[in-house]
Scaffold this motif. Structure first.
Motif, short mmCIF file in Angstrom:
data_model
loop_
_atom_site.label_atom_id
_atom_site.label_comp_id
_atom_site.label_asym_id
_atom_site.label_seq_id
_atom_site.Cartn_x
_atom_site.Cartn_y
_atom_site.Cartn_z
N MET B 131 -10.19 25.02 -28.60
CA MET B 131 -11.13 23.91 -28.82
C MET B 131 -10.70 23.06 -30.01
O MET B 131 -10.75 21.83 -29.97
CB MET B 131 -12.53 24.45 -29.10
CG MET B 131 -13.27 24.99 -27.91
SD MET B 131 -14.97 25.36 -28.42
CE MET B 131 -15.49 26.38 -27.06
N ARG B 132 -10.28 23.73 -31.08
CA ARG B 132 -9.91 23.00 -32.29
C ARG B 132 -8.72 22.08 -32.00
O ARG B 132 -8.71 20.91 -32.40
CB ARG B 132 -9.53 23.97 -33.41
CG ARG B 132 -9.14 23.24 -34.70
CD ARG B 132 -8.82 24.19 -35.82
NE ARG B 132 -7.67 25.03 -35.55
CZ ARG B 132 -7.70 26.33 -35.38
NH1 ARG B 132 -8.82 26.98 -35.48
NH2 ARG B 132 -6.61 27.02 -35.11
N SER B 159 -9.02 19.42 -20.62
CA SER B 159 -9.04 18.82 -21.94
C SER B 159 -10.42 18.21 -22.21
O SER B 159 -11.00 18.39 -23.29
CB SER B 159 -7.94 17.76 -22.05
OG SER B 159 -8.04 17.05 -23.25
N LYS B 160 -10.96 17.49 -21.21
CA LYS B 160 -12.28 16.87 -21.39
C LYS B 160 -13.36 17.92 -21.62
O LYS B 160 -14.16 17.81 -22.56
CB LYS B 160 -12.63 16.06 -20.14
CG LYS B 160 -11.93 14.73 -20.07
CD LYS B 160 -12.27 13.99 -18.80
CE LYS B 160 -13.68 13.46 -18.79
NZ LYS B 160 -13.95 12.59 -17.62
N SER B 161 -13.38 18.93 -20.76
CA SER B 161 -14.48 19.91 -20.87
C SER B 161 -14.38 20.68 -22.19
O SER B 161 -15.40 20.96 -22.84
CB SER B 161 -14.47 20.87 -19.68
OG SER B 161 -13.31 21.66 -19.69
N GLN B 162 -13.15 20.98 -22.61
CA GLN B 162 -13.00 21.69 -23.89
C GLN B 162 -13.39 20.79 -25.07
O GLN B 162 -13.92 21.27 -26.07
CB GLN B 162 -11.55 22.16 -24.07
CG GLN B 162 -11.18 23.33 -23.19
CD GLN B 162 -11.98 24.58 -23.54
OE1 GLN B 162 -11.97 25.04 -24.67
NE2 GLN B 162 -12.70 25.11 -22.56
N LEU B 163 -13.13 19.52 -24.93
CA LEU B 163 -13.52 18.59 -25.99
C LEU B 163 -15.04 18.57 -26.16
O LEU B 163 -15.55 18.63 -27.28
CB LEU B 163 -13.02 17.17 -25.67
CG LEU B 163 -13.50 16.09 -26.63
CD1 LEU B 163 -12.86 16.26 -28.02
CD2 LEU B 163 -13.20 14.70 -26.10
N PHE B 164 -15.75 18.51 -25.04
CA PHE B 164 -17.21 18.45 -25.13
C PHE B 164 -17.77 19.75 -25.71
O PHE B 164 -18.70 19.74 -26.51
CB PHE B 164 -17.82 18.17 -23.75
CG PHE B 164 -17.30 16.88 -23.13
CD1 PHE B 164 -16.89 15.82 -23.92
CD2 PHE B 164 -17.22 16.74 -21.75
CE1 PHE B 164 -16.41 14.65 -23.36
CE2 PHE B 164 -16.74 15.58 -21.19
CZ PHE B 164 -16.33 14.52 -21.99
#
Lengths: 240, 193
Positions: B131-132, B159-164
């Motif tokens: 996530m970081r 990438s999007k889901s981990q960003l959120f």
């Protein structure tokens, strides 16, 4: 009572517009609006985080490594040699004989007349002759001593680098590099990808080679630039 | 005596000039260190990754053609070095069970600003590694999801889901009461998404 939006949903709304249901909820829920504002503020502050000073005396550590690799000149010594200087470095007689033989072989095979390692290599004598020609040449030189074998190895590495340099130049020229980035970014991207593939394959054989590392890194950066050019021209650049 | 231009420093460093090399280093070391430190999540790995980035940069300098800005070129090298450092590090537990000592209590911050930069830096270190990395690359460094996906070998959707998730986790960490809010979310913030 309608349930609150999750934090992950709100985190998505930092970048995206809410759908009808989400918008309706936000209109009537100050708690979720507050959370969304907090997430937006958090994202803004992250984007503006300041630089961070490295720890104590990192230059001294780096300097020692640069010296060890010959990347900065040791005190009282000349600066590092350029590629051109490497090519003219003195060699032993054994190397000279073999290098001359390889050069004659390459020229005789038509590489010189068609431009060294043409972009595709198609039709070149080099490609047609394959490694067998070089093997014959080496065989004709007789049994090599350890020092001579090392010289041959160094020579072939030099040729490999030279070939890669030439290949890179050709690809760059094809990509419109020589005309000041007037080329199509999609073409540039694809050409950088092909160059990257060649560079990475070479790195498998010589992972610590500074020239190859430099080549791959530079091509990566240039490919990034091409990608940005592609996305900048795309209407749906911000798609997430 | 005139101050050398960046191009002169680059040319000098490419030739192995010590003073030019150091001047380039001094100019960009904070920026290089910042990006590797945030991706790495700890000082030791950051020091190694920063050193590696600089070594790679100096090796590659003779081939730098000036097509991209030097800072951009160096930044990409730094990101790649940090990501490679992470890959090479032995797997370790990603989720820390306790807050690190240097994470300020939200009520103790004299500025009363819950989003002060130093708290954000500390909170970044609290995030799981994956996530970081994505949060730093996207929200701090400005990479697109496509670029992140390519560098990390994942799908853009991942990438999007981990960003959120990362943003949400950061928010919870910054509010300083992760467990309570997690409980609140499970009971009060459920949704039919």
């Amino acid at each position: 009572m309608e349930r609150h939006l999750t934090l992950e949903t709100l985190a998505r709304l930092v970048d995206e517009s809410p759908d009808e249901r989400e918008a309706a909820h936000l209109d009537g829920c100050p708690q979720c609006r507050r959370e969304l504002d907090g997430l937006k503020e958090q994202t803004q502050v992250l984007a503006a985080l300041p630089s961070v000073r490295p720890g104590a005396a990192p230059w001294k550590v780096l300097e020692r490594r640069l010296e060890a690799e010959g990347l900065v000149a040791a005190p009282g010594r000349p600066t590092r040699r350029s590629g051109a200087a490497r090519k003219t470095a003195p060699r032993t007689m054994a190397w000279s004989r073999l290098a001359a033989g390889i050069l004659l072989f390459l020229l005789g095979a038509g590489v010189g007349s068609s431009g060294l390692l043409g972009t595709s290599g198609e039709g070149s004598g080099w490609a047609a002759a394959g490694p067998g020609g070089i093997e014959s040449l080496l065989a004709s030189a007789g049994a090599l001593s350890l020092a001579e074998a090392q010289e041959v190895l160094a020579t072939t590495e030099e040729w490999h680098r030279l070939a890669l340099e030439q290949y890179r130049e050709r690809v760059m020229a094809e990509a419109g590099e020589a005309d000041g980035h007037t080329g199509d970014p999609h073409v540039r991207y694809a050409l950088m990808e092909s160059l990257l593939e060649v560079g990475r394959e070479a790195l498998w054989a010589a992972p610590a080679d500074p020239f190859l590392n430099g080549l791959v890194l530079n091509v990566q950066v240039e490919q990034d630039a091409a990608r940005m050019g592609m996305t900048a021209t795309a209407p749906d650049r911000i798609w997430y | 005596m005139p101050v050398p231009s960046e191009r002169e420093l680059i040319d000098g460093a490419a030739q192995g000039d010590r003073a030019a090399s150091r001047a380039l280093y001094e100019r960009y070391a904070p920026r290089v260190y910042a990006v590797v430190r945030r991706i790495a999540g700890d000082e030791d790995l950051a020091e190694d990754a920063a050193q590696e980035a600089w070594i790679r940069a100096f090796r590659a300098l003779p081939g730098f053609r000036g097509d991209a800005r030097f800072s951009t070129w160096l930044h990409r090298i730094a990101v790649n070095s940090a990501l490679q450092g992470l890959r090479g590090r032995r797997r370790r537990s990603e989720v820390q069970e306790t807050l690190p000592d240097d994470l300020p209590d939200p009520g103790d911050d004299e500025s009363a600003d819950p989003l002060a930069a130093r708290r954000l830096e500390a909170a970044l270190d609290r995030l799981p590694q994956g996530m970081r990395t994505i949060l730093v690359l996207h929200d701090v460094e400005g990479f697109t999801h496509g670029e992140i996906a390519e560098r990390l070998g994942v799908q853009p959707g991942t990438s999007k889901s981990q960003l959120f998730k990362a943003r949400a986790r950061m928010r919870l960490i910054l509010k300083g009461s992760e467990l309570d809010l997690a409980g609140e979310r499970s009971s009060d913030r459920e949704t039919g998404d």
